[in-house]
Design an enzyme around this catalytic site. Structure first.
Site, short mmCIF file in Angstrom:
data_model
loop_
_atom_site.label_atom_id
_atom_site.label_comp_id
_atom_site.label_asym_id
_atom_site.label_seq_id
_atom_site.Cartn_x
_atom_site.Cartn_y
_atom_site.Cartn_z
N HIS A 116 42.64 47.50 44.23
CA HIS A 116 43.99 46.93 44.07
C HIS A 116 44.92 47.92 43.36
CE1 HIS A 116 44.06 42.88 45.61
NE2 HIS A 116 42.97 42.53 44.95
N CYS B 191 39.71 37.18 48.25
CA CYS B 191 40.71 37.77 47.37
C CYS B 191 41.75 36.71 47.04
CB CYS B 191 41.37 38.97 48.04
SG CYS B 191 42.67 39.76 47.06
N LEU B 192 42.15 36.64 45.77
CA LEU B 192 43.16 35.68 45.36
C LEU B 192 44.51 35.95 46.01
CD1 LEU B 192 42.31 35.44 41.55
CD2 LEU B 192 41.60 33.90 43.40
N GLN C 63 48.56 42.16 41.34
CA GLN C 63 48.46 40.80 41.89
C GLN C 63 49.38 39.81 41.20
OE1 GLN C 63 43.89 40.91 41.87
NE2 GLN C 63 44.37 39.60 43.60
N HIS D 165 36.48 46.19 44.11
CA HIS D 165 37.57 45.35 44.62
C HIS D 165 38.80 45.45 43.73
CE1 HIS D 165 38.94 41.47 46.65
NE2 HIS D 165 39.78 41.59 45.65
N GLU D 166 38.61 45.31 42.42
CA GLU D 166 39.77 45.31 41.52
C GLU D 166 40.37 46.71 41.38
OE1 GLU D 166 41.07 42.58 40.83
OE2 GLU D 166 39.35 41.42 41.51
N GLY E 37 38.02 38.42 38.98
CA GLY E 37 38.77 39.63 38.68
C GLY E 37 40.22 39.44 39.06
#
Length: 215
Positions: free
Chosen positions: A172, A126-127, A73, A168-169, A68
């Site tokens: 963000h 997480c990226l 991000q 999670h996404e 995702g």
């Protein structure tokens, strides 16, 4: 939410971001864009630019790799995210975590609400927080609403690992990082997680590191 006066309009900034071929740079924790929240998408990007931006998000997610990626991000405060999960994990882990393949999809103006009271706790990364993982207790089932990239309504219930991904996404998009919800005593480097905590569940980690899992 209006853009600060010293910043170019979103469409101009997205055009600049897409000027270079290849994956987009991923913003790391500490950058204010990850904490400001997002503007509701309401045509700030014309259809052609939106399609290019979505494709860039997809390319960047694959290259990272991740399951995702949200617009903040890559430095864009729009309420847009993409998800996709081929679920390339052993069957034992897939069953324990409820991880099933998810096709590529675009989440526009997404929001979620829990379905029931059950929660599940697993290690999550997480990226935008590279190199680390931590245990996060999340709703086991959620209802996700919003639109797709074509403006068609989205109203779907997700369970298991797909529910974790959409939470999670979508977080963000509200300026929330997974660490805000994590059991911080569980914070582990990728190396430590691979060495110690590859079990299908987080019980051993909880006992060894001293934190409590949800009932």
């Amino acid at each position: 939410m209006a853009s600060p006066p010293d910043r170019a309009p979103l469409a101009e900034r997205v055009e600049e971001l897409l000027a270079t071929d290849g994956p987009l740079p991923i913003v790391a924790a500490g950058d204010p864009v990850l904490r400001r929240g997002t503007e509701r998408f309401d045509g700030q990007l014309d259809p052609a630019l939106l399609a290019r931006f979505v494709e860039a998000l997809r390319l960047t997610m694959h290259a990272a790799p991740g399951v995702g990626l949200a617009a903040p991000q890559v430095g864009v405060e729009l309420r847009i995210a993409v998800i996709e999960d081929p679920a390339p994990v052993p069957e034992e882990i897939a069953v324990a975590r409820g991880r099933v393949p998810q096709p590529f999809r675009v989440l526009v103006n997404a929001a979620y609400e829990p379905v029931g009271t059950a929660r599940a706790a697993f290690f999550e990364g997480c990226l935008s927080v590279p190199g680390y993982q931590a245990v996060v207790a999340r709703h086991a089932e959620v209802r996700l609403t919003g639109e797709d990239e074509h403006g068609r309504p989205l109203d779907e219930v997700f369970t298991g690992w797909p529910a974790r991904i959409v939470q999670h996404e979508t977080d963000h998009l509200d300026g929330v990082l997974y660490l805000d919800r994590a059991e911080l005593r569980s914070l582990s480097s990728h190396q430590a997680a691979a060495e110690y905590w590859t079990q299908t569940t987080a019980e051993r980690a909880a006992a060894a590191l001293g934190f409590t899992l949800p009932e």
